[in-house]
Scaffold this motif. Structure first.
Motif, PDB file in Angstrom:
ATOM      1  N   LEU A 186     -88.330 -11.026 -64.618  1.00 21.93           N
ATOM      2  CA  LEU A 186     -88.888 -10.737 -63.303  1.00 21.93           C
ATOM      3  C   LEU A 186     -87.811 -10.211 -62.360  1.00 21.93           C
ATOM      4  O   LEU A 186     -88.046  -9.309 -61.569  1.00 21.93           O
ATOM      5  CB  LEU A 186     -89.551 -11.993 -62.723  1.00 21.93           C
ATOM      6  N   GLY A 187     -86.612 -10.825 -62.478  1.00 21.32           N
ATOM      7  CA  GLY A 187     -85.516 -10.383 -61.630  1.00 21.32           C
ATOM      8  C   GLY A 187     -85.120  -8.954 -61.925  1.00 21.32           C
ATOM      9  O   GLY A 187     -84.889  -8.150 -61.020  1.00 21.32           O
ATOM     10  N   ILE A 188     -85.075  -8.603 -63.223  1.00 21.47           N
ATOM     11  CA  ILE A 188     -84.735  -7.233 -63.601  1.00 21.47           C
ATOM     12  C   ILE A 188     -85.806  -6.266 -63.105  1.00 21.47           C
ATOM     13  O   ILE A 188     -85.525  -5.197 -62.580  1.00 21.47           O
ATOM     14  CB  ILE A 188     -84.571  -7.125 -65.130  1.00 21.47           C
ATOM     15  N   GLY A 189     -87.081  -6.708 -63.283  1.00 18.64           N
ATOM     16  CA  GLY A 189     -88.165  -5.852 -62.817  1.00 18.64           C
ATOM     17  C   GLY A 189     -88.116  -5.630 -61.323  1.00 18.64           C
ATOM     18  O   GLY A 189     -88.303  -4.512 -60.836  1.00 18.64           O
ATOM     19  N   ALA A 190     -87.851  -6.717 -60.590  1.00 25.40           N
ATOM     20  CA  ALA A 190     -87.752  -6.589 -59.137  1.00 25.40           C
ATOM     21  C   ALA A 190     -86.581  -5.694 -58.752  1.00 25.40           C
ATOM     22  O   ALA A 190     -86.678  -4.881 -57.822  1.00 25.40           O
ATOM     23  CB  ALA A 190     -87.601  -7.966 -58.503  1.00 25.40           C
ATOM     24  N   ALA A 191     -85.469  -5.848 -59.485  1.00 20.94           N
ATOM     25  CA  ALA A 191     -84.305  -5.004 -59.203  1.00 20.94           C
ATOM     26  C   ALA A 191     -84.620  -3.541 -59.463  1.00 20.94           C
ATOM     27  O   ALA A 191     -84.211  -2.649 -58.708  1.00 20.94           O
ATOM     28  CB  ALA A 191     -83.114  -5.441 -60.061  1.00 20.94           C
ATOM     29  N   ALA A 192     -85.381  -3.289 -60.543  1.00 22.50           N
ATOM     30  CA  ALA A 192     -85.739  -1.900 -60.858  1.00 22.50           C
ATOM     31  C   ALA A 192     -86.615  -1.305 -59.767  1.00 22.50           C
ATOM     32  O   ALA A 192     -86.430  -0.168 -59.346  1.00 22.50           O
ATOM     33  CB  ALA A 192     -86.462  -1.835 -62.205  1.00 22.50           C
ATOM     34  N   VAL A 193     -87.604  -2.096 -59.320  1.00 25.98           N
ATOM     35  CA  VAL A 193     -88.494  -1.607 -58.258  1.00 25.98           C
ATOM     36  C   VAL A 193     -87.702  -1.350 -56.978  1.00 25.98           C
ATOM     37  O   VAL A 193     -87.854  -0.310 -56.327  1.00 25.98           O
ATOM     38  CB  VAL A 193     -89.626  -2.617 -57.995  1.00 25.98           C
ATOM     39  N   ALA A 238     -75.354   0.363 -63.230  1.00 26.78           N
ATOM     40  CA  ALA A 238     -76.249  -0.339 -64.143  1.00 26.78           C
ATOM     41  C   ALA A 238     -77.713  -0.159 -63.760  1.00 26.78           C
ATOM     42  O   ALA A 238     -78.605  -0.282 -64.610  1.00 26.78           O
ATOM     43  CB  ALA A 238     -75.905  -1.822 -64.181  1.00 26.78           C
ATOM     44  N   LEU A 239     -77.977   0.141 -62.495  1.00 24.01           N
ATOM     45  CA  LEU A 239     -79.350   0.279 -62.037  1.00 24.01           C
ATOM     46  C   LEU A 239     -79.856   1.720 -62.088  1.00 24.01           C
ATOM     47  O   LEU A 239     -81.052   1.957 -61.901  1.00 24.01           O
ATOM     48  CB  LEU A 239     -79.483  -0.240 -60.601  1.00 24.01           C
ATOM     49  N   LEU A 240     -78.986   2.671 -62.356  1.00 20.70           N
ATOM     50  CA  LEU A 240     -79.405   4.068 -62.308  1.00 20.70           C
ATOM     51  C   LEU A 240     -80.530   4.400 -63.299  1.00 20.70           C
ATOM     52  O   LEU A 240     -81.506   5.064 -62.919  1.00 20.70           O
ATOM     53  CB  LEU A 240     -78.205   4.997 -62.529  1.00 20.70           C
ATOM     54  N   PRO A 241     -80.440   3.972 -64.574  1.00 26.72           N
ATOM     55  CA  PRO A 241     -81.548   4.304 -65.482  1.00 26.72           C
ATOM     56  C   PRO A 241     -82.877   3.706 -65.027  1.00 26.72           C
ATOM     57  O   PRO A 241     -83.923   4.369 -65.101  1.00 26.72           O
ATOM     58  CB  PRO A 241     -81.094   3.705 -66.822  1.00 26.72           C
ATOM     59  N   LEU A 242     -82.843   2.449 -64.564  1.00 23.78           N
ATOM     60  CA  LEU A 242     -84.074   1.826 -64.079  1.00 23.78           C
ATOM     61  C   LEU A 242     -84.586   2.550 -62.839  1.00 23.78           C
ATOM     62  O   LEU A 242     -85.790   2.763 -62.673  1.00 23.78           O
ATOM     63  CB  LEU A 242     -83.809   0.357 -63.748  1.00 23.78           C
ATOM     64  N   ALA A 243     -83.662   2.912 -61.965  1.00 18.88           N
ATOM     65  CA  ALA A 243     -84.055   3.565 -60.728  1.00 18.88           C
ATOM     66  C   ALA A 243     -84.667   4.929 -60.991  1.00 18.88           C
ATOM     67  O   ALA A 243     -85.669   5.315 -60.363  1.00 18.88           O
ATOM     68  CB  ALA A 243     -82.844   3.697 -59.813  1.00 18.88           C
ATOM     69  N   VAL A 244     -84.099   5.693 -61.923  1.00 20.39           N
ATOM     70  CA  VAL A 244     -84.633   7.013 -62.217  1.00 20.39           C
ATOM     71  C   VAL A 244     -86.043   6.902 -62.783  1.00 20.39           C
ATOM     72  O   VAL A 244     -86.926   7.690 -62.446  1.00 20.39           O
ATOM     73  CB  VAL A 244     -83.703   7.764 -63.201  1.00 20.39           C
ATOM     74  N   ARG A 245     -86.276   5.886 -63.614  1.00 18.79           N
ATOM     75  CA  ARG A 245     -87.629   5.688 -64.146  1.00 18.79           C
ATOM     76  C   ARG A 245     -88.602   5.316 -63.025  1.00 18.79           C
ATOM     77  O   ARG A 245     -89.764   5.737 -63.031  1.00 18.79           O
ATOM     78  CB  ARG A 245     -87.609   4.601 -65.216  1.00 18.79           C
ATOM     79  N   ALA A 246     -88.128   4.548 -62.070  1.00 13.71           N
ATOM     80  CA  ALA A 246     -88.986   4.203 -60.939  1.00 13.71           C
ATOM     81  C   ALA A 246     -89.311   5.437 -60.101  1.00 13.71           C
ATOM     82  O   ALA A 246     -90.432   5.605 -59.616  1.00 13.71           O
ATOM     83  CB  ALA A 246     -88.317   3.135 -60.082  1.00 13.71           C
ATOM     84  N   VAL A 247     -88.322   6.302 -59.913  1.00 13.91           N
ATOM     85  CA  VAL A 247     -88.552   7.554 -59.191  1.00 13.91           C
ATOM     86  C   VAL A 247     -89.586   8.396 -59.938  1.00 13.91           C
ATOM     87  O   VAL A 247     -90.495   8.983 -59.338  1.00 13.91           O
ATOM     88  CB  VAL A 247     -87.235   8.334 -59.021  1.00 13.91           C
ATOM     89  N   GLU A 248     -89.461   8.436 -61.245  1.00 16.29           N
ATOM     90  CA  GLU A 248     -90.427   9.180 -62.060  1.00 16.29           C
ATOM     91  C   GLU A 248     -91.839   8.664 -61.831  1.00 16.29           C
ATOM     92  O   GLU A 248     -92.789   9.439 -61.663  1.00 16.29           O
ATOM     93  CB  GLU A 248     -90.052   9.057 -63.533  1.00 16.29           C
ATOM     94  N   GLY A 249     -91.981   7.346 -61.801  1.00 19.55           N
ATOM     95  CA  GLY A 249     -93.296   6.773 -61.600  1.00 19.55           C
ATOM     96  C   GLY A 249     -93.854   7.061 -60.222  1.00 19.55           C
ATOM     97  O   GLY A 249     -95.062   7.304 -60.061  1.00 19.55           O
ATOM     98  N   ARG A 250     -92.996   7.060 -59.221  1.00 26.15           N
ATOM     99  CA  ARG A 250     -93.481   7.265 -57.849  1.00 26.15           C
ATOM    100  C   ARG A 250     -93.819   8.719 -57.566  1.00 26.15           C
ATOM    101  O   ARG A 250     -94.756   9.013 -56.828  1.00 26.15           O
ATOM    102  CB  ARG A 250     -92.439   6.762 -56.861  1.00 26.15           C
ATOM    103  N   THR A 251     -93.062   9.639 -58.146  1.00 27.10           N
ATOM    104  CA  THR A 251     -93.234  11.054 -57.811  1.00 27.10           C
ATOM    105  C   THR A 251     -94.111  11.814 -58.794  1.00 27.10           C
ATOM    106  O   THR A 251     -94.620  12.886 -58.472  1.00 27.10           O
ATOM    107  CB  THR A 251     -91.873  11.765 -57.753  1.00 27.10           C
ATOM    108  N   GLY A 252     -94.255  11.275 -60.010  1.00 28.13           N
ATOM    109  CA  GLY A 252     -94.985  12.016 -61.035  1.00 28.13           C
ATOM    110  C   GLY A 252     -94.132  13.029 -61.753  1.00 28.13           C
ATOM    111  O   GLY A 252     -94.608  13.762 -62.629  1.00 28.13           O
TER     112      GLY A 252
END
Length: 375
Positions: free
Chosen positions: A15-22, A282-296
């Protein structure tokens, strides 16, 4: 009990990782896709003004302040223009002296914090360059899009689109050349720009949605007399040009494309912008995936627009091998795939979207030779 505790701890960790990614995704989306249009990009280092005298300015010594060429100098309530480095003037070892070409507004006082920017001109074409223009509104899908129209005698128009961290003032660097060539110019402000409609989600899409504003400008140009059109885009504006060339219903009216520092790998650009905002690696890969989800955005979207097989008209790419925001390799691959259509002109020692700044005369000569057979 031990098993249950371990399971709870594991779930809490996930959950912590997920929250950090979001959280990282939201942060990176703001940092990377909401760049302020009136200030330099975050990868430009902050410099200190140490002295101003006799038409010269002394700045903190760095790779940035040592760059060759002409740049805007931006700070709080300040815009000025600096020219080449002056090595003949005595100065401390940790400083650099450059020619101070002019101060547009504000005062570069000692102690001021400034950054270099490719945006050299401020104001409108009449005030900044003495070139007559008309303020026009282009009907876009989100509402009226402000633009400057510079008249010319040719029936081929050039439509210019700026990129990250700049405004429609940036393309003014090429307007004197285009004016001498008697080419009409339509300089576009698109969604998210000052005076233009706000994007529905409040963020930029690196050209993936913005290109429809450029498509509206193409329709406007044809309606008012353009027989053919050359698109000239910087950074994400270059991405917009590729999207329009691939998807516009009027793409048959295009006779050429100029791509300055094109964003062809959106993931790399998002990572670079986020890293410049000090997002932990360490958060860049998670963050980029989150950006992908938000922007399409996804891998295929820009790749489809930049597919070498979809190019139909002569294309000039001007790019710097040292560009840290838009990788040079993607431009080289595009040029290698279509050598009969694509000309790649490298500019050394130039940051993102500052190819003209690093070598104004060389840039304009390459652009002139490219445009001459098209007009």
């Amino acid at each position: 009990m031990r098993v249950r505790t371990t399971a709870v701890a594991g779930a809490t960790t996930l959950l912590g990782i997920g929250a950090a990614a979001v959280a990282a995704g939201r942060y990176v989306t703001g940092a990377a896709l909401k760049p302020a249009p009136d200030r330099p990009l975050p990868n430009e280092p902050s410099l200190t003004v140490h002295a101003v005298e006799d038409g010269r300015i002394t700045l903190t010594r760095s790779l940035a302040s040592l760059r060759p060429g002409t740049y805007g100098l931006a700070g709080r309530d300040l815009h000025a223009v600096v020219g080449p480095v002056d090595e003949d003037v005595p100065h401390p070892a940790d400083c650099v002296v450059r020619r101070l070409e002019r101060v547009t507004h504000g005062a570069p006082d000692a102690g001021a914090r400034v950054r270099l920017t490719p945006q050299v001109h401020a104001g409108d074409p009449k005030d900044a360059l003495g070139i007559e223009h008309a303020d026009v509104d282009i009907p876009g899908e989100l509402g009226p899009l402000p633009a400057w129209f510079l008249p010319g005698e040719r029936t081929t128009w050039v439509i210019t689109t700026h990129g990250l961290g700049t405004t429609r003032e940036h393309p003014m660097v090429v307007m004197p050349l285009l004016n001498r060539l008697r080419i009409p110019v339509l300089d576009l402000a698109y969604r998210g720009d000052p005076g233009a409609p706000r994007p529905p989600d409040g963020i930029g899409h690196l050209g993936d949605t913005e290109w429809r504003d450029l498509d509206a400008a193409i329709r406007y140009a044809v309606r008012y007399g353009a027989e053919s059109i050359v698109l000239h885009g910087w950074s994400t504006g270059a991405s917009m040009a590729l999207h329009a060339a691939a998807n516009s219903a009027l793409r048959h009216r295009l006779s050429g494309i100029v791509l300055d520092s094109p964003v062809l790998d959106w993931r790399a650009t998002v990572r670079a912008l986020a890293a410049a905002h000090r997002t932990p690696a360490a958060l860049l890969p998670l963050a980029v995936r989150a950006v992908e989800g938000r922007t399409g955005l996804h891998d295929g979207k820009l790749a489809e627009a930049a597919d070498p097989e979809s190019l139909r008209v002569p294309t000039l790419i001007v790019h710097g091998p040292g560009d840290t925001l838009a990788p040079w390799g993607a431009s080289r691959e595009l040029a290698d795939a279509r050598p009969e259509l694509v000309t790649l002109h490298p500019v050394r020692h130039a940051p993102h979207a500052a190819m003209w700044n690093a070598d104004p005369q060389g840039y304009e000569e390459v652009l002139r030779r490219f445009l001459t057979p098209l007009i």
